[in-house]
Enzyme design. Structure first.
Site, short mmCIF file in Angstrom:
data_model
loop_
_atom_site.label_atom_id
_atom_site.label_comp_id
_atom_site.label_asym_id
_atom_site.label_seq_id
_atom_site.Cartn_x
_atom_site.Cartn_y
_atom_site.Cartn_z
N MET A 62 0.84 -1.20 0.00
CA MET A 62 0.00 0.00 0.00
C MET A 62 0.87 1.25 0.00
SD MET A 62 -2.98 -0.97 2.65
CE MET A 62 -3.76 -2.56 2.60
N PRO A 63 1.54 1.52 -1.12
CA PRO A 63 2.38 2.71 -1.15
C PRO A 63 1.56 3.98 -1.01
CG PRO A 63 2.17 1.75 -3.34
CD PRO A 63 1.52 0.80 -2.39
N HIS A 64 2.17 4.97 -0.36
CA HIS A 64 1.52 6.26 -0.15
C HIS A 64 2.60 7.28 0.18
CE1 HIS A 64 1.74 4.11 3.68
NE2 HIS A 64 2.01 5.29 4.20
N ALA A 65 2.20 8.52 0.25
CA ALA A 65 3.09 9.60 0.67
C ALA A 65 2.27 10.52 1.58
CB ALA A 65 3.64 10.34 -0.54
#
Length: 145
Positions: A62-65
């Site tokens: 679950m990539p995010h920034a």
């Protein structure tokens, strides 16, 4: 919140690296005008700086920034990779299901995560996501939660 809308889903995507997988899921958010282009790069940079902390379960990333990196509206995209990719996580590699998260506040972040956990908390749903053929089947899985 835009959650796995048809324009935010791509199945059997080719990616040869974690960065490519992150960019592919981020591209869906960007093309739907839910995040700035800078957000996609921030997702990649976060992985490069912090490692695979967002590989939360076997097969699932679950990539995010951060919201200030360019989120316009709370959103979740989903790609299923044609071939699994190793992100460098000791116990949860390789990854085949990648969910791109965008939240513009901490409250939104929690509601996005709650919705995703509702979906992914059932191992049967994960098995189904590995097998679905189209967006209608994904909607059916989501509707069952």
């Amino acid at each position: 919140m835009k959650f796995l809308d048809k324009s935010l889903v791509a199945l059997d995507v080719n990616a040869n690296s974690p960065e490519e997988a992150i960019r592919e899921t981020g591209k869906l958010l960007y093309e739907s005008e839910l995040v700035e282009d800078s957000y996609v790069e921030a997702m990649v940079n976060s992985f490069n700086e912090n490692g695979p902390y967002f590989v939360l379960a076997p097969n699932i990333a679950m990539p995010h920034a951060r919201p200030e990196d360019g989120v316009k509206e709370a959103c979740v995209s989903f790609i299923r990779l044609k071939e699994p990719v190793r992100f460098g996580h000791d116990s949860n590699d390789p990854v085949q299901l990648v969910f791109g998260l965008g939240a513009s506040s901490s409250d939104e972040h929690l509601s996005v995560l709650q919705k995703l956990m509702g979906l992914l908390g059932d191992p049967a749903n994960i098995d189904k996501l590995l097998e679905v053929n189209n967006h209608d089947e994904i909607n059916h899985i989501i509707g069952g939660n």
